[in-house]
Design an enzyme around this catalytic site. Sequence first.
Site: not given
Length: 551
Positions: A212, A218, A272-273, A358, A389, A517
């Site tokens: 955005k 990153e 964002g999420r 978050e 398992h 950050k």
Amino acid sequence: MSDSASLIRSAPWARLAARAADPEASAIRARLIADPNRFARFSRTGAGLLIDFSRTALDGALLDDLLALAEAAGLRAFLRRMAAGAWVNATERRAALHVALRAPRSAGYRARTADGWEDASGTIHAELDRMHGFVTGVHSGTITAANGTPFANVLNLGIGGSDLGPAMVTEALAHTGARLDARFVGNVDGHALAPVLDRLDPARTLVLIASKSFTTQETMANAAVAREWLAAKLGEARIGQHLAALSTNLHATDAFGIPRDRVFGFRDWVGGRFSLWSPIGLAIALARGWEVFASLLAGAHAMDAHALTAPPRRNLPMLLALMHTWHATFLGRPAYACLPYDQRLARLPAWLQQLEMESNGKRVDLAGRPVSFPTAPVVFGEPGTNVQHSFGQLLHQGTAVIPADLILVARPDHGLRANHRILLAHAAAQGAALALGRSEEEAVAELASSGIDQARAAELGPHRTFPGNRPTIGIILPRLDPHHLGALLSLYEHKVALQAALWGINAFDQWGVELGKTLAGGTEAALATGDTAALDPATAGLVVALRRLTG
């Protein structure tokens, strides 16, 4: 939205706290055995999904107390305020209007902004029209690679919500067909990006940069590598034909060389999420088709309508939020497992981890006061039957009681009917085993009946005992199509927002992401220069060791 300090003084909270202190509050086995109609009494349907609460300790009295707590916390009013575009994100003074992203053009959603009120529905559909035109152009071949050939691949570069949601949905809906081969890279680790670039032909690849702000470190580091990769093959003058941005920072996208007709934006009232329904979902549409993306939005909208209109006693997101809160806050369960019994949903737990932790991994309430009770649990998961398992042992016999959501898809999209029957049988059996368990007496008797002598059976009995009374919630989709997947994801979004409203915390900020950050700037500089004077002693020691080992 509740005030956490006043809510814990309310009568419903007191009743629930007293109930939780009674060991019988967690008894599931006895309730199952006593009530042959338990499934009918404690399962609910909505927006095409079925949720089964019968293998929890829910009973009529507990349900009444939980619904009274929802009333005291104003959960229905919170949903209405959120849908009305109010500033439910109080710390950032923003709306949280992701429901508008999947609503029809005529819905008339409005968002409060610093400058007044914005026509959210109009803004969203103007951008959806642009996305639709772009996707149609790519698929029809009117928008081509620089050499005039159709695009074959789409590479999405983003992180967090700009990666987890689109990647999960694209993988889950692979059976709907492939229009473009989609790859997703979120991690800045070169071991994530380099092998992807090695396998792709830059001359046939469209690169989406999902940020955005267009400043996410990153993502922009990966974007710079991808840009160089394109320029080396195509030449600097032609790379713009292979780039698109999902961003609001037009000055930065201009500087990067992305034409403005390939920049798709969204407002700050889209977190964002919660953003896979926005231009962040462009990779889904490019990979699976616009019709698939539109159906995904329609399914989410169906769950939105259910959440906003269904009475609390039959409201799936509210009931799920209340039961998860009962487990986490009142019974102190530190985690819950998301167990999709469908391999196509392998990435669902990772998406849910971000959505849940978050959003609700908060230690202070809206007034800035420390919260005095547990909020978000740790979320983890894997597809069944793999889980049986791996960490299934802990779920059955570990010292911590870990509730689980079992997600089942009734009709598969393959012809292997026996396999699917086995898969569903295991899902049903796991819920039964966790709820009912097996007593030591039953274990010893079973061992003895198999021919083992009584002394040996008694010795092994404690090891073969399962305590049971471990809750699972079943969520059943008729099939894994775009519509029902959209409804499932919207269910969890509303569940998370409702829990935050109940706890009196803000589900829509993420200040915990910021500190790391900020500090990374100093550690990166120290790694580059060796100057550790500004670092704490432990971090300085780590930097020195890393510089020595990396040469």
